[in-house]
Motif scaffolding. Sequence first.
Motif, short mmCIF file in Angstrom:
data_model
loop_
_atom_site.label_atom_id
_atom_site.label_comp_id
_atom_site.label_asym_id
_atom_site.label_seq_id
_atom_site.Cartn_x
_atom_site.Cartn_y
_atom_site.Cartn_z
N ASP A 94 -3.05 -3.78 -3.93
CA ASP A 94 -2.02 -3.57 -2.90
C ASP A 94 -1.92 -4.77 -1.97
O ASP A 94 -2.84 -5.58 -1.85
CB ASP A 94 -2.32 -2.30 -2.09
N GLU A 103 -5.81 -2.37 1.75
CA GLU A 103 -5.22 -2.78 3.03
C GLU A 103 -5.18 -1.64 4.03
O GLU A 103 -5.24 -1.87 5.25
CB GLU A 103 -3.81 -3.34 2.81
N THR A 104 -5.04 -0.42 3.56
CA THR A 104 -4.98 0.73 4.46
C THR A 104 -6.26 1.54 4.43
O THR A 104 -6.57 2.25 5.39
CB THR A 104 -3.81 1.65 4.07
N HIS A 111 -8.23 -6.13 -5.16
CA HIS A 111 -7.30 -5.03 -4.83
C HIS A 111 -5.88 -5.38 -5.23
O HIS A 111 -5.47 -6.55 -5.21
CB HIS A 111 -7.39 -4.63 -3.36
N ASN A 114 -5.78 8.25 -6.11
CA ASN A 114 -5.99 7.95 -4.71
C ASN A 114 -5.93 9.23 -3.89
O ASN A 114 -5.60 10.31 -4.40
CB ASN A 114 -4.95 6.95 -4.22
N SER A 128 0.84 -1.21 0.00
CA SER A 128 0.00 0.00 0.00
C SER A 128 0.87 1.26 0.00
O SER A 128 1.79 1.38 0.80
CB SER A 128 -0.90 0.01 1.23
N ASP A 142 -0.86 9.73 -1.31
CA ASP A 142 -0.73 8.48 -2.06
C ASP A 142 -0.90 8.77 -3.55
O ASP A 142 -1.92 9.32 -3.98
CB ASP A 142 -1.79 7.48 -1.59
N SER A 196 -5.67 0.61 -2.59
CA SER A 196 -5.33 0.83 -1.18
C SER A 196 -6.32 0.15 -0.23
O SER A 196 -6.69 0.71 0.79
CB SER A 196 -5.30 2.34 -0.88
#
Length: 415
Positions: free
Chosen positions: A116, A178-179, A114, A88, A59, A92, A176
């Motif tokens: 990432d 995961e974050t 996704h 994003n 990410s 980012d 993104s």
Amino acid sequence: MTQPFSRSALASAFALSLAMGVALPASAAPDQQVQTDAQNYQPEALKLLEKLVNIDSGSGYEPGLAQVSDITVDELKKLGATIETFPNTAPDKSSHVVATLKGTGKAKILLMAHMDTVFKEGSAAARPFTIKDGRAYGPGVMDDKGGIVAGIYALKILKNLNFKDYAQITFLLDASEETGSEAATALIQKVAKTHDVTLNLEPGRPADGLVVWRKGSATAVVDVKGKASHAGVAPDLGRNAAMEAAHQILQLGKLGDAEKKTTINFTVINAGERVNVIPDQATAKADVRVAVPEELDRIEKDLARVSADKMIPETEVSTKLIRGLPPMPQTAESDKLVAMAQGIYGELGRKLTIEGSGGAADASLAAAVGVPTLDGFGIVGGNIHTPEEYAEVDSVAPRIYLLTRMIMELSAAHK
């Protein structure tokens, strides 16, 4: 994308048909062409998986995410998809991808995956893609590069069949997940609202399962202000923020509710800078997971209420709850999608297990805007988010078959 903030009448009709149990049953025998194509594509799919896994795309790592995006977009363009990219949330610099295929039917189906991973730069070189004892290894091999591959090859099979009995298939690739990001959240909810159903391509569970519910996530933050003093000469003149934070952690950590599947786990603690100084500030953060949205409201209120009970006089304690992804509840609509998927997998003589997850995912965002959603359509694997993450090689063809046939059945249900 059409009518970005309104659900179509078709979506409402689909939801009603699911609630009434009118989804089309899957046939008992496998679709021979889909099965053959899925089996024949497995070696090629593994090659694409290898290519993606051997690119660092943690990410926020824009160079690697751009490479994954370029490879994926190239594959989708070959299938006739139109491509849009969306920046994003700054700083980012990565971009989300929305690929669209138009058909001649009525169903609007959203696929999500996704790009990432949770792994830092250098992980791909340290642990490149390998296959051992029937399992593929490498950073992000099942979460979620396997999902990207499953989506691409399901669409390839549909193209081989000249199958166009849908109005639209959209493949949304989050940069993104995961974050999380404000841009991704807004994009997913905007796109999902224009579709009748969402299939999220997060990895299949180790027991060959789909995910029918997910917990929502939040972060509880506790800030403590104290008073500094010399820890050896005059400790009594200070007000120890670290000790008060420890007290708060112990009492606030009891706010979970096992019966409601609510958990609160303190995971980050920061206090002081020098060992010989009574710390005048401390911060503690907790991971909060809930299965029902009203528990977030309850936790937020209880954090403030319980934290008023202080151990160290003259310290100041403040709390807040930073909300992340909403929960994805199990519903009558998702149960009907499960029944459809189980029927399809039964065509192969395989059985899908059905489970929930304490982990949040993009599927929760689609479900939160009222779109029937089912998760876990990626390649089966385990040890998620660890260096031992793996994908089951023998699950590649069956999972591609499952996703392909699911799109076909959903399309048929909308005629």
